[in-house]
Motif scaffolding. Structure first.
Motif, PDB file in Angstrom:
ATOM      1  N   ILE A  78       0.837  -1.207   0.000  1.00 45.53           N
ATOM      2  CA  ILE A  78       0.000   0.000   0.000  1.00 45.53           C
ATOM      3  C   ILE A  78       0.871   1.256   0.000  1.00 45.53           C
ATOM      4  O   ILE A  78       0.615   2.213  -0.719  1.00 45.53           O
ATOM      5  CB  ILE A  78      -0.936   0.011   1.234  1.00 45.53           C
ATOM      6  CG1 ILE A  78      -2.028  -1.048   1.061  1.00 45.53           C
ATOM      7  CG2 ILE A  78      -1.554   1.406   1.440  1.00 45.53           C
ATOM      8  CD1 ILE A  78      -2.761  -1.370   2.337  1.00 45.53           C
ATOM      9  N   LEU A  79       1.936   1.207   0.792  1.00 47.27           N
ATOM     10  CA  LEU A  79       2.832   2.367   0.861  1.00 47.27           C
ATOM     11  C   LEU A  79       3.654   2.521  -0.419  1.00 47.27           C
ATOM     12  O   LEU A  79       4.179   3.594  -0.703  1.00 47.27           O
ATOM     13  CB  LEU A  79       3.776   2.242   2.066  1.00 47.27           C
ATOM     14  CG  LEU A  79       3.138   2.416   3.441  1.00 47.27           C
ATOM     15  CD1 LEU A  79       4.129   2.062   4.543  1.00 47.27           C
ATOM     16  CD2 LEU A  79       2.648   3.847   3.635  1.00 47.27           C
ATOM     17  N   TYR A  85      12.851   3.688  -5.689  1.00 45.11           N
ATOM     18  CA  TYR A  85      12.777   5.135  -5.857  1.00 45.11           C
ATOM     19  C   TYR A  85      14.183   5.697  -6.011  1.00 45.11           C
ATOM     20  O   TYR A  85      15.080   5.370  -5.230  1.00 45.11           O
ATOM     21  CB  TYR A  85      12.092   5.778  -4.641  1.00 45.11           C
ATOM     22  CG  TYR A  85      10.677   5.289  -4.474  1.00 45.11           C
ATOM     23  CD1 TYR A  85       9.626   5.896  -5.157  1.00 45.11           C
ATOM     24  CD2 TYR A  85      10.395   4.179  -3.688  1.00 45.11           C
ATOM     25  CE1 TYR A  85       8.340   5.430  -5.046  1.00 45.11           C
ATOM     26  CE2 TYR A  85       9.100   3.696  -3.576  1.00 45.11           C
ATOM     27  CZ  TYR A  85       8.076   4.326  -4.254  1.00 45.11           C
ATOM     28  OH  TYR A  85       6.797   3.851  -4.146  1.00 45.11           O
TER      29      TYR A  85
ATOM     30  N   ALA B 203       6.373   7.898  -0.143  1.00 45.09           N
ATOM     31  CA  ALA B 203       6.227   6.886  -1.199  1.00 45.09           C
ATOM     32  C   ALA B 203       4.744   6.655  -1.500  1.00 45.09           C
ATOM     33  O   ALA B 203       4.329   6.572  -2.655  1.00 45.09           O
ATOM     34  CB  ALA B 203       6.903   5.579  -0.781  1.00 45.09           C
ATOM     35  N   TYR B 204       3.930   6.573  -0.448  1.00 52.62           N
ATOM     36  CA  TYR B 204       2.491   6.392  -0.651  1.00 52.62           C
ATOM     37  C   TYR B 204       1.911   7.535  -1.491  1.00 52.62           C
ATOM     38  O   TYR B 204       1.174   7.310  -2.441  1.00 52.62           O
ATOM     39  CB  TYR B 204       1.752   6.321   0.693  1.00 52.62           C
ATOM     40  CG  TYR B 204       0.247   6.346   0.506  1.00 52.62           C
ATOM     41  CD1 TYR B 204      -0.448   5.180   0.212  1.00 52.62           C
ATOM     42  CD2 TYR B 204      -0.471   7.537   0.591  1.00 52.62           C
ATOM     43  CE1 TYR B 204      -1.812   5.196   0.013  1.00 52.62           C
ATOM     44  CE2 TYR B 204      -1.838   7.566   0.388  1.00 52.62           C
ATOM     45  CZ  TYR B 204      -2.500   6.390   0.101  1.00 52.62           C
ATOM     46  OH  TYR B 204      -3.845   6.412  -0.109  1.00 52.62           O
ATOM     47  N   HIS B 205       2.245   8.757  -1.124  1.00 50.96           N
ATOM     48  CA  HIS B 205       1.648   9.907  -1.814  1.00 50.96           C
ATOM     49  C   HIS B 205       2.114   9.991  -3.268  1.00 50.96           C
ATOM     50  O   HIS B 205       1.368  10.431  -4.131  1.00 50.96           O
ATOM     51  CB  HIS B 205       1.954  11.198  -1.045  1.00 50.96           C
ATOM     52  CG  HIS B 205       1.198  11.273   0.242  1.00 50.96           C
ATOM     53  ND1 HIS B 205      -0.177  11.377   0.283  1.00 50.96           N
ATOM     54  CD2 HIS B 205       1.602  11.204   1.527  1.00 50.96           C
ATOM     55  CE1 HIS B 205      -0.572  11.401   1.545  1.00 50.96           C
ATOM     56  NE2 HIS B 205       0.488  11.286   2.320  1.00 50.96           N
ATOM     57  N   ILE B 206       3.347   9.564  -3.527  1.00 54.44           N
ATOM     58  CA  ILE B 206       3.840   9.540  -4.906  1.00 54.44           C
ATOM     59  C   ILE B 206       3.013   8.561  -5.740  1.00 54.44           C
ATOM     60  O   ILE B 206       2.753   8.782  -6.912  1.00 54.44           O
ATOM     61  CB  ILE B 206       5.341   9.138  -4.915  1.00 54.44           C
ATOM     62  CG1 ILE B 206       6.181  10.299  -4.390  1.00 54.44           C
ATOM     63  CG2 ILE B 206       5.793   8.737  -6.305  1.00 54.44           C
ATOM     64  CD1 ILE B 206       7.645   9.961  -4.222  1.00 54.44           C
ATOM     65  N   ASN B 207       2.571   7.493  -5.093  1.00 49.99           N
ATOM     66  CA  ASN B 207       1.830   6.440  -5.799  1.00 49.99           C
ATOM     67  C   ASN B 207       0.320   6.595  -5.713  1.00 49.99           C
ATOM     68  O   ASN B 207      -0.413   5.754  -6.207  1.00 49.99           O
ATOM     69  CB  ASN B 207       2.200   5.073  -5.215  1.00 49.99           C
ATOM     70  CG  ASN B 207       3.607   4.692  -5.569  1.00 49.99           C
ATOM     71  OD1 ASN B 207       3.908   4.445  -6.729  1.00 49.99           O
ATOM     72  ND2 ASN B 207       4.482   4.677  -4.577  1.00 49.99           N
ATOM     73  N   ARG B 208      -0.169   7.627  -5.029  1.00 54.34           N
ATOM     74  CA  ARG B 208      -1.587   7.647  -4.663  1.00 54.34           C
ATOM     75  C   ARG B 208      -2.490   7.621  -5.887  1.00 54.34           C
ATOM     76  O   ARG B 208      -3.556   7.034  -5.859  1.00 54.34           O
ATOM     77  CB  ARG B 208      -1.906   8.844  -3.771  1.00 54.34           C
ATOM     78  CG  ARG B 208      -1.947  10.145  -4.529  1.00 54.34           C
ATOM     79  CD  ARG B 208      -1.952  11.361  -3.655  1.00 54.34           C
ATOM     80  NE  ARG B 208      -1.286  12.401  -4.414  1.00 54.34           N
ATOM     81  CZ  ARG B 208      -0.987  13.596  -3.983  1.00 54.34           C
ATOM     82  NH1 ARG B 208      -1.266  13.923  -2.754  1.00 54.34           N
ATOM     83  NH2 ARG B 208      -0.399  14.477  -4.738  1.00 54.34           N
ATOM     84  N   HIS B 210      -2.118   6.034  -8.587  1.00 52.27           N
ATOM     85  CA  HIS B 210      -2.241   4.625  -8.941  1.00 52.27           C
ATOM     86  C   HIS B 210      -3.228   3.907  -8.008  1.00 52.27           C
ATOM     87  O   HIS B 210      -4.132   3.222  -8.447  1.00 52.27           O
ATOM     88  CB  HIS B 210      -0.870   3.972  -8.853  1.00 52.27           C
ATOM     89  CG  HIS B 210      -0.920   2.486  -8.979  1.00 52.27           C
ATOM     90  ND1 HIS B 210      -1.298   1.849 -10.147  1.00 52.27           N
ATOM     91  CD2 HIS B 210      -0.686   1.501  -8.078  1.00 52.27           C
ATOM     92  CE1 HIS B 210      -1.273   0.547  -9.960  1.00 52.27           C
ATOM     93  NE2 HIS B 210      -0.904   0.308  -8.724  1.00 52.27           N
ATOM     94  N   TYR B 211      -3.040   4.121  -6.700  1.00 52.43           N
ATOM     95  CA  TYR B 211      -3.848   3.377  -5.735  1.00 52.43           C
ATOM     96  C   TYR B 211      -5.285   3.864  -5.669  1.00 52.43           C
ATOM     97  O   TYR B 211      -6.189   3.110  -5.371  1.00 52.43           O
ATOM     98  CB  TYR B 211      -3.222   3.447  -4.340  1.00 52.43           C
ATOM     99  CG  TYR B 211      -2.118   2.461  -4.199  1.00 52.43           C
ATOM    100  CD1 TYR B 211      -2.401   1.122  -3.985  1.00 52.43           C
ATOM    101  CD2 TYR B 211      -0.790   2.844  -4.335  1.00 52.43           C
ATOM    102  CE1 TYR B 211      -1.392   0.190  -3.875  1.00 52.43           C
ATOM    103  CE2 TYR B 211       0.223   1.913  -4.232  1.00 52.43           C
ATOM    104  CZ  TYR B 211      -0.075   0.597  -3.999  1.00 52.43           C
ATOM    105  OH  TYR B 211       0.910  -0.324  -3.895  1.00 52.43           O
ATOM    106  N   LEU B 212      -5.463   5.142  -5.931  1.00 55.84           N
ATOM    107  CA  LEU B 212      -6.817   5.681  -5.795  1.00 55.84           C
ATOM    108  C   LEU B 212      -7.614   5.570  -7.093  1.00 55.84           C
ATOM    109  O   LEU B 212      -8.779   5.878  -7.133  1.00 55.84           O
ATOM    110  CB  LEU B 212      -6.756   7.145  -5.336  1.00 55.84           C
ATOM    111  CG  LEU B 212      -6.173   7.334  -3.932  1.00 55.84           C
ATOM    112  CD1 LEU B 212      -6.042   8.798  -3.590  1.00 55.84           C
ATOM    113  CD2 LEU B 212      -7.034   6.620  -2.897  1.00 55.84           C
ATOM    114  N   SER B 213      -6.973   5.112  -8.173  1.00 54.80           N
ATOM    115  CA  SER B 213      -7.672   5.022  -9.462  1.00 54.80           C
ATOM    116  C   SER B 213      -8.634   3.848  -9.463  1.00 54.80           C
ATOM    117  O   SER B 213      -8.499   2.918  -8.691  1.00 54.80           O
ATOM    118  CB  SER B 213      -6.673   4.866 -10.594  1.00 54.80           C
ATOM    119  OG  SER B 213      -6.042   3.609 -10.492  1.00 54.80           O
TER     120      SER B 213
END
Lengths: 213, 213
Positions: A78-79, A85, B203-208, B210-213
């Motif tokens: 999830i993270l 990176y 890292a989470y926010h960079i990928n968000r 992707h995850y929130l799509s």
């Protein structure tokens, strides 16, 4: 994780902490753990823990608890810690060097590709086998090497200009150690490090007997 | 603050953040602020803010908001930032030197009195006008100078022994930068710094997307 679900920032901030404790448990060979045992360990209430972990589809089973390794892997994923990176550090003074050292211990994929400096005495040297380059090359380097994360270890005064250059070059995230709030485009994630917050909480605890008497 | 009231650790952890924003507002000449405006600024909900600040007798007035300077001063006093703290840093490598530099900017009374090292090349030098002493002198120095806070900037392996010596010498609090959980007597407060937590949230926010799509 449930698609389309929204996880609050506060939960995201707690996940790295869960992950650390789960990693430790996994290392000690613990297979499963209840929310109550996790609560004793981490210091959040059991109900908070159940609520937090329910965000991810509910790994717990009534009367069984959480599978330590599965939950650790899920939180890592999830993270976004299952990816690599590429990072640059701007400011190669004591703090920049300490951070370069520090991140070299990470098993997860955070790789410092280069340091950048304005001080001519430091430009051209290597720290931990990593080149220190002229700050003038920052934008080009980020573009050419598809750098994901910029780490700002400059003075307060220089930080915003560095953030501007990083944002212009298409950086995805900034880890900011300078004691200043940065203005960046919405596409850039920023994580500010406020070291003094910890020291201020510590001051409270040192005095708590006085205040609680 | 109400005498005898119990403030949760989570609230204490949020206070330094409130204080930082209030300080900034005060600097900008803002006299009063509503919980809603504070919410926009700090990112906690207005109801969370009212609940947190109610712990201290309720500084807010309906339809008026909070008096910025009074609230800033009250939080500073609750945290114990109206006092002076004597500190030592153990580990005079890049991190220890960076922390010595960093704390020298604090206006509040956190004073680094000495650094300590095991590396003979560093013992005897000065960093920021502060002496680097032999680690063997640590216990005596803490006792003789009534040191309040010990800052651990050593390797993971050395940290527990340093914490033991600090505790033995009667230190009140430890600010621990080593990536290890310390065992200390109940009388010693510990604040662990987990730098990687911030990077993991980033890292989470960079990928968000992707995850929130």
């Amino acid at each position: 994780m449930k698609k389309g679900s929204k996880i609050s920032n506060a939960v995201i901030k707690r996940l790295p902490r869960y992950r650390r404790y789960l990693n430790e448990l996994n290392r000690k060979g613990v297979d499963k753990i209840s929310s109550r045992e996790l609560s004793d360990l981490i210091g959040y209430t059991a109900s908070q823990i159940r609520q937090d972990l329910n965000n991810f589809g509910g790994f717990g089973q009534q009367g069984y608890g959480y599978n330590v390794e599965a939950l650790y892997n899920e939180i890592s994923s999830i993270l976004g810690l299952d990816k690599e990176y590429k990072m640059v550090i701007v400011g190669a003074g004591n703090l920049g060097q300490a951070i370069a050292n520090h991140t070299s211990y990470y098993k997860a994929g955070f790789v410092v590709c280069s340091l950048f400096e304005v001080n001519p005495k430091l430009i051209g040297i290597k720290i931990n086998d990593i080149d220190v380059r002229d700050c003038e090359e920052l934008v080009q380097y980020i573009e050419d090497n598809a750098i994901d994360i910029g780490i700002i270890c400059t003075t307060k005064d220089a930080a915003q200009e560095v953030a501007d250059r990083m944002s212009f070059a298409g950086i995805k995230g900034i880890w900011n150690f300078a004691a200043v709030d940065l203005e960046v485009p919405e596409s850039v994630a920023v994580e500010n490090v406020h070291l003094s917050d910890g020291l201020h909480s510590l001051a409270y605890h040192i005095n708590r007997n006085h205040y609680l008497s």
